[in-house]
Structures are given as C-alpha cells and as structure tokens.
Design a protein around this motif. Structure first.
Motif, PDB file in Angstrom:
ATOM      1  N   PRO A  52      -9.940  -4.644  -1.317  1.00 54.81           N
ATOM      2  CA  PRO A  52     -10.400  -5.664  -1.328  1.00 54.81           C
ATOM      3  C   PRO A  52      -9.878  -7.104  -1.202  1.00 54.81           C
ATOM      4  O   PRO A  52     -10.882  -8.058  -0.672  1.00 54.81           O
ATOM      5  CB  PRO A  52     -11.463  -5.617  -3.878  1.00 54.81           C
ATOM      6  CG  PRO A  52     -10.874  -4.157  -3.845  1.00 54.81           C
ATOM      7  CD  PRO A  52      -9.939  -3.603  -2.613  1.00 54.81           C
ATOM      8  N   ALA A 110       0.965  -1.150   0.228  1.00 49.92           N
ATOM      9  CA  ALA A 110       0.280  -0.158   0.558  1.00 49.92           C
ATOM     10  C   ALA A 110       0.965   0.996  -0.228  1.00 49.92           C
ATOM     11  O   ALA A 110       0.527   2.177  -0.436  1.00 49.92           O
ATOM     12  CB  ALA A 110      -0.410  -0.083   1.471  1.00 49.92           C
ATOM     13  N   ASP A 152       2.030   4.020  -3.497  1.00 46.09           N
ATOM     14  CA  ASP A 152       1.043   4.784  -4.921  1.00 46.09           C
ATOM     15  C   ASP A 152       0.705   5.500  -3.552  1.00 46.09           C
ATOM     16  O   ASP A 152       0.019   4.276  -2.845  1.00 46.09           O
ATOM     17  CB  ASP A 152       0.937   4.094  -5.691  1.00 46.09           C
ATOM     18  CG  ASP A 152       0.203   5.458  -6.354  1.00 46.09           C
ATOM     19  OD1 ASP A 152      -1.268   5.299  -6.184  1.00 46.09           O
ATOM     20  OD2 ASP A 152       0.449   6.229  -7.576  1.00 46.09           O
ATOM     21  N   GLY A 190      -2.154   6.223  -3.842  1.00 48.38           N
ATOM     22  CA  GLY A 190      -3.996   5.766  -3.911  1.00 48.38           C
ATOM     23  C   GLY A 190      -3.887   3.556  -3.695  1.00 48.38           C
ATOM     24  O   GLY A 190      -5.271   3.345  -3.830  1.00 48.38           O
ATOM     25  N   ALA A 191      -2.807   3.205  -3.113  1.00 50.36           N
ATOM     26  CA  ALA A 191      -2.594   1.905  -3.668  1.00 50.36           C
ATOM     27  C   ALA A 191      -3.549   1.331  -2.107  1.00 50.36           C
ATOM     28  O   ALA A 191      -3.859   0.084  -2.196  1.00 50.36           O
ATOM     29  CB  ALA A 191      -1.370   1.304  -3.277  1.00 50.36           C
ATOM     30  N   GLU A 192      -3.441   2.517  -1.385  1.00 45.86           N
ATOM     31  CA  GLU A 192      -4.736   1.062  -0.122  1.00 45.86           C
ATOM     32  C   GLU A 192      -5.666   0.976  -0.907  1.00 45.86           C
ATOM     33  O   GLU A 192      -6.083  -0.024  -0.392  1.00 45.86           O
ATOM     34  CB  GLU A 192      -4.356   2.779   1.083  1.00 45.86           C
ATOM     35  CG  GLU A 192      -4.794   2.074   2.424  1.00 45.86           C
ATOM     36  CD  GLU A 192      -4.567   2.055   3.912  1.00 45.86           C
ATOM     37  OE1 GLU A 192      -5.167   3.518   4.234  1.00 45.86           O
ATOM     38  OE2 GLU A 192      -3.516   3.243   3.481  1.00 45.86           O
ATOM     39  N   VAL A 193      -6.986   2.485  -1.095  1.00 45.40           N
ATOM     40  CA  VAL A 193      -8.013   2.156  -1.746  1.00 45.40           C
ATOM     41  C   VAL A 193      -7.853   0.978  -2.433  1.00 45.40           C
ATOM     42  O   VAL A 193      -8.691   0.729  -2.432  1.00 45.40           O
ATOM     43  CB  VAL A 193      -8.451   3.514  -2.154  1.00 45.40           C
ATOM     44  CG1 VAL A 193      -9.701   3.183  -3.453  1.00 45.40           C
ATOM     45  CG2 VAL A 193      -7.884   4.189  -1.774  1.00 45.40           C
ATOM     46  N   VAL A 194      -6.789   0.910  -3.286  1.00 46.86           N
ATOM     47  CA  VAL A 194      -6.800  -0.541  -4.283  1.00 46.86           C
ATOM     48  C   VAL A 194      -6.857  -2.000  -3.952  1.00 46.86           C
ATOM     49  O   VAL A 194      -7.716  -2.752  -4.450  1.00 46.86           O
ATOM     50  CB  VAL A 194      -5.935  -0.854  -5.387  1.00 46.86           C
ATOM     51  CG1 VAL A 194      -5.698  -1.434  -6.479  1.00 46.86           C
ATOM     52  CG2 VAL A 194      -5.941   0.707  -6.681  1.00 46.86           C
ATOM     53  N   LEU A 195      -6.160  -1.564  -2.903  1.00 43.77           N
ATOM     54  CA  LEU A 195      -5.801  -3.247  -2.351  1.00 43.77           C
ATOM     55  C   LEU A 195      -7.185  -3.737  -1.358  1.00 43.77           C
ATOM     56  O   LEU A 195      -7.137  -4.575  -0.706  1.00 43.77           O
ATOM     57  CB  LEU A 195      -4.996  -3.482  -1.179  1.00 43.77           C
ATOM     58  CG  LEU A 195      -3.396  -3.075  -2.368  1.00 43.77           C
ATOM     59  CD1 LEU A 195      -2.076  -2.990  -1.427  1.00 43.77           C
ATOM     60  CD2 LEU A 195      -3.249  -4.584  -2.803  1.00 43.77           C
TER      61      LEU A 195
END
Length: 131
Positions: free
Chosen positions: A72, A60, A63, A65-70
């Motif tokens: 799920p 996470a 990047d 925004g990676a936390e949001v992508v991860l």
C-alpha cells in the motif's frame, strides 16, 4: 519475528541517518503548511517520494511477508506522483528490483530530470565528453 539487537554493518547507521533526515525535512516544511506556495518544488517532492520508495524496498527485506505489507505504501506513492504530475517510479521486475539495473551503486548519481520544466533544473543528464 524478533529482530536481532545489532544490525548488519552500516544498516543501523544508515537507517538512523534516514530517520534524522526525515525529521529535518518535516521541521523544514512544516512552517509552510499544506499547499502553501514556496514549500515544495517538483524536484523536492520527487526526491522525497523516491526516498520513501527506496526505504520501503529496503525494509521489504526484513521479513518474507514485509513486501506484501508495504505494497500500500507503493500504491499510495504512485497515486501521489500522479496527483503531482511527477514521473512514475522506476518499473520493478518480478523480484522487486528495478527492471533496468543501475550502473552506479548510488542511484542519486545517475538520476536526472525526466520531465520538462519551465525553469532550468540543477539536475541534468550526465555530460558526454568525447576523447
């Protein structure tokens, strides 16, 4: 976002080790098939889930925004923990860090079984010796 070719000291080696360990785990468990008795234990499933959760937390930071992508991934692992009757993952603070700070850098040194099991477990709470 384009990532640099060379990672910070230790990051590339540790990520490589995680990938190798995941491949070895898959190669070990694949012959057992889905739901076959003897393939997974409670402790092994909890360790694997924790490895994925911890890796997702580390990833996470790649990047903003990676936390949001991860997110799920964490939701799916929470659901899996419920289905397998495993202890829930450590609660996180608003910053994405464990709410209770660990006293040792390596979380596996301080972990112990959080649920009662029928058979004795090799993982026990640290022994308290008095002087």
């Amino acid at each position: 976002m384009e990532l640099p070719t060379i990672a910070a000291p230790g990051v590339g080696e540790r990520a490589d080790a995680v990938a190798d360990a995941a491949c070895h785990l898959y190669d070990t468990i694949a012959p057992w098939g889905t739901g076959a008795p003897g393939g997974w234990s409670r402790a092994a499933a909890e360790d694997a889930a924790e490895a994925i959760e911890t890796t997702a937390h580390a990833l996470a930071s790649v990047d903003p925004g990676a936390e949001v992508v991860l997110a799920p991934v964490h939701a799916a692992l929470a659901d899996l923990r419920r289905r397998l009757a495993l202890a829930p993952a450590d609660a996180l603070s608003g910053g994405g860090l464990p709410a209770t700070p660990r006293t040792v850098g390596n979380p596996r040194r301080t972990r112990w079984v959080r649920v009662l099991t029928a058979a004795p477990s090799p993982r026990q709470p640290p022994s308290r010796t008095t002087s």
